[in-house]
Motif scaffolding. Structure first.
Motif, short mmCIF file in Angstrom:
data_model
loop_
_atom_site.label_atom_id
_atom_site.label_comp_id
_atom_site.label_asym_id
_atom_site.label_seq_id
_atom_site.Cartn_x
_atom_site.Cartn_y
_atom_site.Cartn_z
N SER A 241 0.83 -1.21 0.00
CA SER A 241 0.00 0.00 0.00
C SER A 241 0.86 1.26 0.00
O SER A 241 0.59 2.21 -0.74
CB SER A 241 -0.92 0.00 1.23
OG SER A 241 -1.82 -1.08 1.19
N LEU A 245 1.13 4.23 -2.77
CA LEU A 245 0.65 5.56 -2.36
C LEU A 245 1.74 6.62 -2.52
O LEU A 245 1.45 7.77 -2.87
CB LEU A 245 0.18 5.47 -0.90
CG LEU A 245 -0.31 6.71 -0.18
CD1 LEU A 245 -1.27 6.29 0.94
CD2 LEU A 245 0.82 7.52 0.45
N LYS A 300 -10.63 3.74 1.63
CA LYS A 300 -10.48 3.73 0.17
C LYS A 300 -11.31 2.60 -0.44
O LYS A 300 -11.97 2.78 -1.48
CB LYS A 300 -9.00 3.56 -0.18
CG LYS A 300 -8.67 3.88 -1.62
CD LYS A 300 -7.17 3.87 -1.85
CE LYS A 300 -6.60 2.48 -1.82
NZ LYS A 300 -5.19 2.42 -2.23
N ASP A 307 -5.74 5.67 -5.09
CA ASP A 307 -4.77 6.70 -4.70
C ASP A 307 -4.74 7.84 -5.71
O ASP A 307 -4.61 9.00 -5.35
CB ASP A 307 -3.37 6.08 -4.59
CG ASP A 307 -3.28 5.08 -3.45
OD1 ASP A 307 -3.86 5.33 -2.39
OD2 ASP A 307 -2.62 4.04 -3.63
N GLU A 311 -5.38 11.70 -4.63
CA GLU A 311 -4.26 12.64 -4.69
C GLU A 311 -4.54 13.88 -5.51
O GLU A 311 -3.79 14.86 -5.44
CB GLU A 311 -3.03 11.93 -5.26
CG GLU A 311 -2.42 10.90 -4.29
CD GLU A 311 -1.44 9.97 -4.97
OE1 GLU A 311 -1.22 10.14 -6.20
OE2 GLU A 311 -0.90 9.09 -4.30
N HIS A 442 -4.28 10.53 4.38
CA HIS A 442 -3.34 10.49 3.27
C HIS A 442 -2.21 11.49 3.50
O HIS A 442 -1.03 11.16 3.33
CB HIS A 442 -4.09 10.80 1.96
CG HIS A 442 -3.23 10.71 0.74
ND1 HIS A 442 -2.38 11.72 0.33
CD2 HIS A 442 -3.06 9.71 -0.17
CE1 HIS A 442 -1.76 11.37 -0.76
NE2 HIS A 442 -2.14 10.14 -1.10
#
Length: 460
Positions: A241, A245, A300, A307, A311, A442
């Motif tokens: 992960s 990310l 998520k 991601d 983002e 995040h």
């Protein structure tokens, strides 16, 4: 001095038919993967006996990828159970693949390895390349298994028979797939520095087991640098992960360059090394990071986001609407590609449902693309010609099938991206607290990773 064995004759000679078939397979490879990144081709010796030693990630796709990228007629050793069917055995021999037996194939069959090893040694004595997977089995994780003795055994046997004058070199090969069994993803091959067996001659004469271990350790060290190797299996999912990310941010922070697969690999190696050090030096801090990553991944998954969508600093509603209109205009192209490639795309998806080992799924799909898909395309075109009574347009239709399939795949990926963006927009407007929580998580994870990686050298 070479020794005569029962090796199939085609293993020792250049095969024009193999070369012709391989060019077709290489072409399908380029269609199957969106990107094939290759590094280290300059490390491959020319005209010398070479043992390619790749990590084993993806069943039959691994040898095919090595052959496709090094473009040599490599003789590979592969697990013996795939040779049980007589027709498949002849087919694999035609592809210059020889069987190797494992304990699970029955103790009574292990003696047959002597014949396979003799054959491989004869290939090397003809100064031809061979391929052996040093792990002896594939893994469903980006993790190197303990290397076995097959490569050292064969390399030293070949050299001993030739008074260490044969010049055998082992080339470690790192293989990476962005996804193991998904069409139009990324494959990455990295060829390492050749290891000359002759440098271990004195050690081998003194103690052959020490020479075996020394060669194995050198190979393992190179493979660790050439492949993605997550050693911490207890936190494997966390590592996966985090590297997904954080890859874009790390590439920017370390100024690695453009967002290419080669730079992604370099960034992943830095991230994994930093997490290893952090886990050892600050287990409590690592535990806190793990809990945040798990919570972030749970949110998520709950809201079906990625991601990439999270983002994005801002979502432009006008751009989303414009993209949706473009998708609507392109819908006929997608429908044409989907309907006319339905048999090609969906039948292999059904076939792999019966295969428990997911590492074989892409091999089945690739085999279907190589052998069955062209036949289906031809049959569909014949039906088209019979219905519309025109061979010219049937030919145009035939040529349009693979292209329309690729366009349909691109359309699907674009559609999935737009849908995730709309989901993020809906989440922001209907559940602002949950949205802010996800964004905060995040941001917090990225800040922690910035701190963790701050002292890592850019030497990967």
């Amino acid at each position: 001095m070479t020794r005569k064995t029962s090796i199939p004759a085609n293993m020792l000679r250049y095969s024009p038919m193999w070369n012709l078939f391989s060019k077709y397979v290489f072409f399908v490879h380029r269609l199957f993967y969106r990107t094939i990144a290759i590094e280290g081709l300059e490390n491959i010796p020319s005209g010398e006996p070479v043992i390619f030693a790749p990590n084993h990630q993806n069943a039959l796709m691994d040898p095919m990828l090595v052959i496709a990228t090094c473009k040599q007629q490599v003789v590979f050793l592969a697990r013996a159970d795939i040779f049980k069917n007589p027709l498949l055995r002849r087919f694999f021999h035609g592809l210059k693949i020889l069987p190797v037996y494992r304990i699970r194939d029955g103790k009574e069959n292990l003696g047959k390895n002597d014949e396979s090893f003799e054959q491989i040694i004869e290939v090397l004595e003809h100064r031809l390349p061979v391929g052996i997977f040093p792990e002896a089995q594939h893994s469903n994780k980006r993790h190197l298994l303990t290397l076995r003795k097959a490569v050292p055994r064969i390399a030293f046997m070949a050299e001993e028979r030739n008074n260490f004058g044969l010049g055998v070199k082992v080339v470690p090969v790192g293989i990476y797939y962005s996804k193991y069994n998904t069409f139009r993803t990324i494959a990455h091959v990295r060829y390492g520095i050749p290891v000359s067996i002759s440098k271990y001659a004195d050690l081998y004469r003194e103690n052959d087991q020490k020479a075996f271990l020394a060669l194995r350790d050198e190979m393992a060290g190179q493979l660790d640098r050439l492949a993605i190797n997550i050693r911490n299996l207890q936190m494997y999912d966390i590592y996966e992960s985090v590297r997904a990310l954080y890859v874009k941010q790390l590439i920017k922070r370390f100024q690695l360059g453009k967002l290419t697969q080669i730079n992604r690999f370099r960034a992943d190696k830095i991230t994994i090394a930093a997490l290893d050090a952090y886990s050892e030096n600050d287990p409590q801090g690592m535990d806190k990071l793990c809990k945040q990553v798990e919570e972030y991944e749970s949110l998520k998954k709950q809201y079906s986001l990625s991601d990439q969508s999270i983002e994005k600093p801002r979502l432009n509603l006008f751009r989303l609407i414009a993209s949706s209109l473009l998708l609507l205009l392109a819908l006929p192209v997608f429908a044409f590609g989907l309907l006319n490639n339905a048999l090609v795309y969906f039948i292999p998806k059904l076939l792999v449902l019966k295969i428990k080992d997911m590492q074989f799924h892409s091999s089945v799909k690739f085999g279907w693309a190589v052998f069955v898909a062209p036949l289906l395309y031809v049959l569909q075109s014949l039906v088209f010609a019979l219905i519309f009574d025109t061979w010219l347009w049937a030919l145009v239709y035939l040529l349009s099938l693979p292209l329309s399939g690729l366009l349909a795949q691109a359309y699907y990926e674009w559609l999935a991206l737009i849908i995730r963006d709309f989901r993020k927009l809906r989440l922001r407007n209907t559940r602002p607290a949950e949205f802010r929580k996800m964004i905060k998580l995040h941001h917090s994870i990225v800040l922690q990773l910035n701190r963790i990686t701050a002292k890592m050298p850019n030497t990967q």
